[in-house]
Design a protein around this motif. Structure first.
Motif, PDB file in Angstrom:
ATOM      1  N   GLN A   1       0.690  -1.370  -0.140  1.00 55.59           N
ATOM      2  CA  GLN A   1       0.012   0.167   0.039  1.00 55.59           C
ATOM      3  C   GLN A   1       0.946   1.264  -0.071  1.00 55.59           C
ATOM      4  OE1 GLN A   1      -3.094  -0.906   3.126  1.00 55.59           O
ATOM      5  NE2 GLN A   1      -3.553   1.468   2.994  1.00 55.59           N
ATOM      6  N   PRO A   2       1.544   1.358  -0.895  1.00 56.17           N
ATOM      7  CA  PRO A   2       2.296   2.442  -1.206  1.00 56.17           C
ATOM      8  C   PRO A   2       1.702   4.100  -1.086  1.00 56.17           C
ATOM      9  CG  PRO A   2       2.277   1.514  -3.422  1.00 56.17           C
ATOM     10  CD  PRO A   2       1.411   0.780  -2.382  1.00 56.17           C
ATOM     11  N   VAL A   3       2.381   4.968  -0.840  1.00 59.16           N
ATOM     12  CA  VAL A   3       1.937   6.227  -0.681  1.00 59.16           C
ATOM     13  C   VAL A   3       2.735   7.195  -1.454  1.00 59.16           C
ATOM     14  CG1 VAL A   3       1.812   8.133   0.906  1.00 59.16           C
ATOM     15  CG2 VAL A   3       0.667   6.097   1.621  1.00 59.16           C
ATOM     16  N   THR A   4       2.208   8.008  -2.206  1.00 57.23           N
ATOM     17  CA  THR A   4       3.115   9.124  -2.965  1.00 57.23           C
ATOM     18  C   THR A   4       2.615  10.602  -2.242  1.00 57.23           C
ATOM     19  OG1 THR A   4       2.809   7.736  -4.747  1.00 57.23           O
ATOM     20  CG2 THR A   4       3.498  10.258  -5.219  1.00 57.23           C
ATOM     21  N   LEU A   5       3.879  11.248  -1.980  1.00 59.59           N
ATOM     22  CA  LEU A   5       3.542  12.524  -1.267  1.00 59.59           C
ATOM     23  C   LEU A   5       3.658  13.597  -2.759  1.00 59.59           C
ATOM     24  CD1 LEU A   5       5.555  12.655   1.812  1.00 59.59           C
ATOM     25  CD2 LEU A   5       3.380  11.738   1.392  1.00 59.59           C
ATOM     26  N   ARG A   6       2.905  14.670  -2.815  1.00 58.72           N
ATOM     27  CA  ARG A   6       3.036  15.472  -3.846  1.00 58.72           C
ATOM     28  C   ARG A   6       3.200  16.928  -3.530  1.00 58.72           C
ATOM     29  NH1 ARG A   6      -0.723  13.399  -6.983  1.00 58.72           N
ATOM     30  NH2 ARG A   6       0.950  11.820  -7.916  1.00 58.72           N
TER      31      ARG A   6
ATOM     32  N   VAL B   1       6.881  19.845 -10.182  1.00 58.68           N
ATOM     33  CA  VAL B   1       6.046  19.040  -9.361  1.00 58.68           C
ATOM     34  C   VAL B   1       6.997  17.947  -8.525  1.00 58.68           C
ATOM     35  CG1 VAL B   1       4.154  17.368  -8.794  1.00 58.68           C
ATOM     36  CG2 VAL B   1       3.830  19.210 -10.545  1.00 58.68           C
ATOM     37  N   PHE B   2       7.053  18.187  -7.484  1.00 56.07           N
ATOM     38  CA  PHE B   2       7.989  17.282  -6.719  1.00 56.07           C
ATOM     39  C   PHE B   2       7.058  16.001  -6.119  1.00 56.07           C
ATOM     40  CE2 PHE B   2      10.142  21.323  -6.792  1.00 56.07           C
ATOM     41  CZ  PHE B   2      11.597  20.817  -6.876  1.00 56.07           C
ATOM     42  N   GLU B   3       7.488  14.758  -6.074  1.00 58.90           N
ATOM     43  CA  GLU B   3       7.026  13.677  -5.694  1.00 58.90           C
ATOM     44  C   GLU B   3       7.937  12.727  -4.819  1.00 58.90           C
ATOM     45  OE1 GLU B   3       3.355  12.875  -8.875  1.00 58.90           O
ATOM     46  OE2 GLU B   3       5.269  11.536  -8.910  1.00 58.90           O
ATOM     47  N   ILE B   4       7.221  12.195  -3.593  1.00 58.12           N
ATOM     48  CA  ILE B   4       8.049  11.114  -3.049  1.00 58.12           C
ATOM     49  C   ILE B   4       7.249   9.903  -2.691  1.00 58.12           C
ATOM     50  CG2 ILE B   4       9.536  10.684  -0.804  1.00 58.12           C
ATOM     51  CD1 ILE B   4       9.568  13.696  -0.372  1.00 58.12           C
ATOM     52  N   ALA B   5       7.593   9.061  -3.562  1.00 55.36           N
ATOM     53  CA  ALA B   5       6.668   7.741  -3.596  1.00 55.36           C
ATOM     54  C   ALA B   5       7.333   6.799  -2.486  1.00 55.36           C
ATOM     55  CB  ALA B   5       6.544   6.928  -4.954  1.00 55.36           C
ATOM     56  N   LEU B   6       6.685   6.458  -1.288  1.00 52.36           N
ATOM     57  CA  LEU B   6       6.997   5.676  -0.286  1.00 52.36           C
ATOM     58  C   LEU B   6       6.390   4.335  -0.582  1.00 52.36           C
ATOM     59  CD1 LEU B   6       6.951   8.216   2.280  1.00 52.36           C
ATOM     60  CD2 LEU B   6       9.065   7.501   1.271  1.00 52.36           C
ATOM     61  N   ALA B   7       7.339   3.174  -0.176  1.00 53.80           N
ATOM     62  CA  ALA B   7       6.899   1.742  -0.062  1.00 53.80           C
ATOM     63  C   ALA B   7       7.521   1.122   1.119  1.00 53.80           C
ATOM     64  CB  ALA B   7       6.884   1.236  -1.377  1.00 53.80           C
ATOM     65  N   LEU B   8       6.589   0.315   1.924  1.00 50.05           N
ATOM     66  CA  LEU B   8       7.221  -0.159   3.001  1.00 50.05           C
ATOM     67  C   LEU B   8       6.994  -1.812   2.871  1.00 50.05           C
ATOM     68  CD1 LEU B   8       7.941  -0.024   6.111  1.00 50.05           C
ATOM     69  CD2 LEU B   8       5.355  -0.039   6.647  1.00 50.05           C
ATOM     70  N   ASP B   9       7.986  -2.493   3.435  1.00 53.39           N
ATOM     71  CA  ASP B   9       7.941  -3.957   3.285  1.00 53.39           C
ATOM     72  C   ASP B   9       7.441  -4.602   4.469  1.00 53.39           C
ATOM     73  OD1 ASP B   9      10.116  -3.885   5.027  1.00 53.39           O
ATOM     74  OD2 ASP B   9      11.606  -5.091   3.678  1.00 53.39           O
ATOM     75  N   GLU B  10       7.544  -5.865   4.620  1.00 56.00           N
ATOM     76  CA  GLU B  10       6.992  -6.746   5.946  1.00 56.00           C
ATOM     77  C   GLU B  10       8.022  -6.418   7.170  1.00 56.00           C
ATOM     78  OE1 GLU B  10       4.322  -8.632   5.840  1.00 56.00           O
ATOM     79  OE2 GLU B  10       3.915  -7.997   3.637  1.00 56.00           O
ATOM     80  N   ASN B  11       8.829  -5.801   6.859  1.00 56.11           N
ATOM     81  CA  ASN B  11       9.817  -5.526   8.056  1.00 56.11           C
ATOM     82  C   ASN B  11      10.302  -4.206   8.412  1.00 56.11           C
ATOM     83  OD1 ASN B  11      10.594  -8.502   9.090  1.00 56.11           O
ATOM     84  ND2 ASN B  11      10.960  -8.644   6.958  1.00 56.11           N
ATOM     85  N   TYR B  12      11.670  -3.765   7.995  1.00 54.16           N
ATOM     86  CA  TYR B  12      12.012  -2.485   8.370  1.00 54.16           C
ATOM     87  C   TYR B  12      12.470  -1.679   7.114  1.00 54.16           C
ATOM     88  CZ  TYR B  12      12.128  -4.442  12.936  1.00 54.16           C
ATOM     89  OH  TYR B  12      11.526  -5.172  14.294  1.00 54.16           O
ATOM     90  N   MET B  13      12.249  -2.142   6.030  1.00 55.84           N
ATOM     91  CA  MET B  13      12.802  -1.444   4.939  1.00 55.84           C
ATOM     92  C   MET B  13      11.643  -0.475   4.417  1.00 55.84           C
ATOM     93  SD  MET B  13      15.768  -1.174   3.566  1.00 55.84           S
ATOM     94  CE  MET B  13      16.946  -2.443   3.818  1.00 55.84           C
ATOM     95  N   LEU B  14      12.108   0.671   3.889  1.00 53.79           N
ATOM     96  CA  LEU B  14      11.219   1.544   3.228  1.00 53.79           C
ATOM     97  C   LEU B  14      11.991   1.920   1.797  1.00 53.79           C
ATOM     98  CD1 LEU B  14       8.773   3.262   5.005  1.00 53.79           C
ATOM     99  CD2 LEU B  14      10.375   5.238   4.563  1.00 53.79           C
ATOM    100  N   THR B  15      11.241   2.073   0.843  1.00 52.80           N
ATOM    101  CA  THR B  15      11.782   2.414  -0.249  1.00 52.80           C
ATOM    102  C   THR B  15      11.318   3.776  -0.642  1.00 52.80           C
ATOM    103  OG1 THR B  15      11.790   0.047  -1.224  1.00 52.80           O
ATOM    104  CG2 THR B  15      12.345   2.114  -2.734  1.00 52.80           C
ATOM    105  N   ALA B  16      12.156   4.818  -1.240  1.00 54.82           N
ATOM    106  CA  ALA B  16      11.733   6.213  -1.352  1.00 54.82           C
ATOM    107  C   ALA B  16      12.242   6.601  -2.715  1.00 54.82           C
ATOM    108  CB  ALA B  16      12.209   7.279  -0.345  1.00 54.82           C
TER     109      ALA B  16
END
Lengths: 102, 598
Positions: free
Chosen positions: B156-161, B169-184
């Protein structure tokens, strides 16, 4: 040539050995099979032969100091200016190898 | 013997104790501070605390000192983490670890890793841009981002805009995994006629100095593997280095790499994901209003040039969680993060400590108790070194027969211990016996047992792991105390002095150490022999405040050594009884010793 003066390297190594004697050794106990003990041997070898050869001699001594070596009296070879010549054993050492094996 | 020497030995022992106490004190105070802090941080958490229910980002309580409108927050709901994302400034500044609690108490607060600037221990990650061209309007600390998505969760990723109103336009797309890792993923889209030049960065920032354990065998502070090289910088080193170079303690370019802050058990680190992009990583110390601020930041070495109508992006990862060995290993493999397991301070003996950890972990899973795993593993280690010890005692039987001869030498050279030693050695040599096992076997064992000690010290598996009886946490000191008769007297002696802590396990350790020493040969030097005798007492005091798991390990190790010695001696006795070992003393012995006399 390095026989007389103690260089900074040898001095530092001697410091490390002394530190070992006063901290670790009382803790783990003395298990040396030789006289002088490995650490005393190292101090003397570093003093008379300098850092490089002293460390080499000490390293060899530690490798000898295992249950498969008989141990016993094993002094530091005296300083010699001629690297080719084998150091003569001291008078003490000679008198301690009196009996042929058997 | 010599009074002066005895006094010197005692003075030295007391000196060691005092130094140890001084050295250990910061750790003790840090521990207290940490507990206080943990209690404080729970309160000013911006959204209902770590264990509170999930709320919509809009109803966050306004914190004192913040601008009129409260910052909007987006919930983070992972299987193992919980928190919120601060939409003002795009900060991850509220994160607790759902699997770890502050204390052994099951109702205690969850461990808080990241905390907002408004609190007492600000610690956060942030993503942003720098305008390299000097005119592009980039998002700042007060920028309110719009979020696309209701909550950040796995799958359930989230995008900040944020639209800067000038065509970018600036965007930060964030995704979280099952543990402790976040992709930005940081993206810029340029709709303006002119090209823009921006530099996307990410940072982890810590705005107070966290309490550290203060043990020299454990690294806490800046950590990272940059261009294949492990870099560890303590807070104090970063400060002194930073003062020399306008705040930059370390700056290095890297391909794939990672860096961040490590505590004993936790890590917050940025990872450069694309090895093809050169990234500059910096460790910084910035004094701000008399406060030390610490920062790790990552930015590409080359700015992104975004032409009209084009877009540019950069992906990084953020790890925020517990340093579990298997998890870090898995990330290192799956995400190609070089040496990610080095975030755990395995030290110089990595080649020993890492396999030891795997073995301990295997036994832990087998027996279900980490304390038992330690005991069993120590037995295996001892068994591995048994042949060495056994060989050394092969000559024990003969020693007995030679007893009188040795006594004679001792008496003859009563006033000259060195001489007596020489004579003794001569005797051993001629008799082909030697009571000592030698220095080599001992030297080989030192790194091995140090490695085990180190693993026990750094590994998170020991945290809050119970043993038996009163030991509820192997990573904490044994709570019992002799000085209040193990709780019979209703006061805490450690309030008076940290010396006044003498737990049961430390006493057991001292007793077993004393017994084991009785079986060891004494150092030839009389002063050293005196220290040798004091060692069990010194160590009892020293280990009193150590993690209980380590004290139990020491005790067990001593017991095993004693048992081993006893067993070998019995074995030898049996061998001799069968007749194989009975040796007639050759007449050569007196002859060997005598010429030396006089």
């Amino acid at each position: 040539m390095s026989a007389q003066r103690i260089g900074p390297g040898a001095q530092a190594l001697r410091g490390a050995v002394i530190a070992y004697q006063w901290t670790l050794r009382p803790f783990i106990g003395a298990h040396c099979r030789f006289h002088p003990s490995c650490s005393h041997y190292a101090l003397e070898a570093l003093g008379t032969h300098g850092a490089l050869r002293g460390a080499w001699l000490s390293g060899r001594r530690i490798l000898r100091c295992n249950p498969w070596h008989p141990g016993g009296y094993d002094p530091v070879p005296p300083a010699s200016d001629e690297p080719g010549r084998t150091a003569a054993p001291s008078a003490d050492a000679q008198s301690f190898q009196p009996v042929p094996k058997g | 013997m010599d009074q002066k020497r005895l006094l010197a030995a005692i003075a030295l022992s007391i000196g060691i104790l005092l130094i140890f106490d001084l050295w250990n004190r910061p750790a003790r105070e840090a521990q207290l501070a940490q507990q206080r802090q943990a209690a404080e941080v729970q309160q000013p958490a911006p959204t209902p605390g770590p264990v509170g229910p999930l709320r919509a980002p809009t109803d966050a309580a306004p914190a004192a000192g913040t601008p009129a409108t409260p910052a909007a927050r987006l919930p983070i709901e992972g299987p193992r983490v919980k928190g919120t994302l601060n939409l003002r400034g795009a900060r991850l500044d509220d994160l607790v670890l759902k699997d770890y609690r502050e204390t052994v108490d099951r109702n205690s607060a969850l461990v808080r890793l990241l905390a907002p600037r408004e609190g007492s221990a600000p610690y956060y990650a942030q993503w942003g841009w720098t305008a390299v061209d000097g005119r592009t309007r980039v998002p700042g600390n007060d920028t309110d981002w719009a979020a696309e998505g209701n909550a950040l969760a796995p799958g359930q990723p989230v995008t900040l805009r944020w639209d800067n109103g000038q065509g970018q336009v600036f965007e930060i797309a964030l995704a979280l995994d099952e543990n402790y890792m976040l992709t930005a993923e940081q993206r810029v889209r340029n709709a303006a006629a002119e090209p823009v030049q921006v530099l996307p960065w990410s940072r982890v920032r810590r705005e107070n100095t966290p309490p550290t354990q203060g043990f020299f065998i454990l690294h806490e502070g800046f950590v990272g593997v940059l261009d294949g090289r492990l870099r560890e910088v303590t807070y104090s080193d970063a400060k002194s280095e930073g003062q020399k170079r306008s705040g930059v303690a370390l700056e290095q370019e890297t391909g794939a790499g990672w860096a961040g802050f490590t505590d004993k058990y936790w890590l917050t680190a940025i990872t450069a994901t694309d090895p093809a992009i050169r990234t500059r990583a910096s460790f910084r110390h910035v004094p701000e209003g008399g406060q030390d601020r610490w920062q790790v930041d990552f930015a590409p070495t080359a700015a992104q040039s975004v032409a009209s109508g084009a877009a540019a992006s950069l992906a990084t990862r953020l790890f925020a969680g517990a340093k579990e060995v298997h998890l870090l290993d898995a990330y290192a493999d799956r995400l190609n993060i070089p040496d990610f397991d080095k975030a755990i301070d395995f030290g110089w003996f990595y080649f020993l400590t890492k396999p030891f950890f795997y073995a301990l972990d295997f036994l832990f899973k087998l027996f279900g108790n980490f304390g038992v795993a330690i005991l069993v593993f120590t037995v295996f280690l001892k068994a591995a070194f048994f042949p060495l010890a056994n060989k050394a005692y092969k000559s024990m039987g003969r020693m007995k027969v030679l007893g009188p001869k040795m006594q004679e030498i001792r008496e003859r050279y009563k006033d000259d211990p060195a001489k007596a030693q020489t004579e003794m050695m001569a005797l051993y040599r001629t008799e082909k016996i030697n009571p000592a096992s030698g220095c080599l076997p001992i030297l080989i064992q030192i790194p091995v047992f140090f490695a085990l000690y180190k693993v026990l010290f750094v590994t998170i598996e020991m945290r809050h792991a119970p043993f038996f009886g009163w030991i509820q946490d192997l990573s904490a000191p044994d709570p019992t105390n002799l000085f209040n008769l193990f709780g019979l007297l209703p006061f805490d002696p450690t309030q008076l002095s940290s010396f006044l802590h003498m737990p049961v396990w430390a006493l057991l350790m001292g007793a077993t150490m004393w017994a084991q020493q009785k079986l060891n040969p004494q150092p030839p030097d009389p002063i050293q022999a005196k220290i040798f005798q004091w060692m069990p007492i010194i160590f009892t005091f020293m280990l009193a405040s150590f993690p209980a798991g380590l004290v139990i390990y020491w005790t067990w190790n001593n017991l095993l050594s004693i048992a081993q010695q006893w067993y070998i001696m019995r074995l030898e006795k049996q061998r001799n009884a069968k007749g194989g070992g009975a040796v007639a003393i050759p007449a050569a012995v007196p002859a060997a010793a005598k010429p030396k006399k006089g």
